[in-house]
Design a protein around this motif. Structure first.
Motif, mmCIF file in Angstrom:
data_model
loop_
_atom_site.group_PDB
_atom_site.id
_atom_site.type_symbol
_atom_site.label_atom_id
_atom_site.label_comp_id
_atom_site.label_asym_id
_atom_site.label_seq_id
_atom_site.Cartn_x
_atom_site.Cartn_y
_atom_site.Cartn_z
ATOM 1 N N UNK A 137 -4.224 3.143 -6.314
ATOM 2 C CA UNK A 137 -3.421 3.113 -5.089
ATOM 3 C C UNK A 137 -2.656 4.412 -4.804
ATOM 4 N N UNK A 138 -2.269 5.143 -5.868
ATOM 5 C CA UNK A 138 -1.517 6.414 -5.675
ATOM 6 C C UNK A 138 -2.288 7.457 -4.893
ATOM 7 N N UNK A 139 -3.620 7.357 -4.904
ATOM 8 C CA UNK A 139 -4.455 8.405 -4.337
ATOM 9 C C UNK A 139 -4.873 8.126 -2.889
ATOM 10 N N UNK A 140 -4.397 7.031 -2.337
ATOM 11 C CA UNK A 140 -4.878 6.609 -1.019
ATOM 12 C C UNK A 140 -4.537 7.611 0.072
ATOM 13 N N UNK A 141 -5.505 7.935 0.926
ATOM 14 C CA UNK A 141 -5.270 8.802 2.097
ATOM 15 C C UNK A 141 -5.393 8.030 3.401
ATOM 16 N N UNK A 142 -6.178 6.960 3.387
ATOM 17 C CA UNK A 142 -6.223 6.096 4.574
ATOM 18 C C UNK A 142 -5.681 4.735 4.170
ATOM 19 N N UNK A 152 -5.825 -2.446 -11.291
ATOM 20 C CA UNK A 152 -5.105 -1.319 -10.669
ATOM 21 C C UNK A 152 -4.840 -0.293 -11.757
ATOM 22 N N UNK A 153 -5.175 0.967 -11.490
ATOM 23 C CA UNK A 153 -5.015 1.994 -12.531
ATOM 24 C C UNK A 153 -4.278 3.210 -11.969
ATOM 25 N N UNK A 154 -3.655 4.018 -12.835
ATOM 26 C CA UNK A 154 -3.055 5.271 -12.369
ATOM 27 C C UNK A 154 -4.147 6.297 -12.034
ATOM 28 N N UNK A 155 -3.739 7.501 -11.703
ATOM 29 C CA UNK A 155 -4.674 8.547 -11.285
ATOM 30 C C UNK A 155 -5.449 9.101 -12.482
#
Ligand code: 5GP
Ligand code: MG
Length: 185
Positions: A137-142, A152-155
């Motif tokens: 989720x941290x990397x979402x752009x849209x 759910x995982x970190x980057x």
């Protein structure tokens, strides 16, 4: 001379993945209707799709399920999203009027799922349910919220269980995180 290499670290073992897929099948099951069309995104989602449809078939489930795949352009070997996703090969099964369970390995920036879900709706899909094994989720752009997520995982950059690095490691039964290293002999 420095040699660039990498090591793999265990993230989720096979048994954990299998247990989570059984839970996901149970969570998804009440939403799925007869005549469901499962669409996996090639190649990353092949193992996840295969195991999830088997997990679903162990439950009293929808009848007349069909399975197809479509192909989108990938990141290449660098792992950096250009934000430009191209549909390289559409699924052959007509989607008009159908409930579609769209499956991918991982949602990162969100561009792939956003584009493919819109495409299926443009083709007349009655409903598109999106299902991902992994979510960063941290990397979402849209802005895109999947209907079902395994973990759910970190980057981290993940390989195994269908996911590759430079076309390798898809065959691994576990999910592994990849860490770059420099070795000075
Ligand atoms: P998005 O369009 O959401 O940025 O990216 C989705 C696609 O990028 C996935 O289907 C997958 O092919 C690739 N991807 C994103 N993160 C990873 C990762 O950690 N490992 C691997 N192997 N592929 C990834
Ligand atoms: Mg992919």
């Amino acid at each position: 001379m420095k040699t660039a290499t990498y090591r793999l670290e265990l993230l989720f073992p096979e048994a954990t993945i299998r247990r989570r897929l059984a839970e996901m099948a149970t969570e998804l099951r009440p939403r799925l209707r007869d005549g469901l069309l499962v669409v996996g995104i090639f190649k990353g989602a092949i193992l996840f799709t295969a195991d999830l449809i088997r997990a679903l078939s162990r439950l009293p489930g929808p009848k007349g399920v069909e399975v197809d795949f479509l192909v989108v352009s990938s990141y290449g070997q660098g792992g950096v999203s250009s934000g430009q996703v191209e549909l390289l090969c559409d699924c052959r099964t007509p989607v008009a009027g159908r409930q579609v369970l769209l499956i991918d390995d991982i949602i990162d920036t969100g561009h792939t799922l956003d584009m493919v879900a819109k495409h299926l709706r443009d083709q007349g899909a009655a409903e598109v349910i999106t299902c991902l094994l992994l979510d960063k989720p941290e990397r979402r752009q849209v802005s895109f919220t999947p209907d079902a997520v395994g973990f759910r995982i970190p980057d981290l950059f993940v390989v195994g269980y269908g996911l590759d690095f430079a076309s390798r490691h898809r065959e691994l039964p576990d999910l592994m995180s990849l860490h770059h290293e420099e070795i000075t002999p």
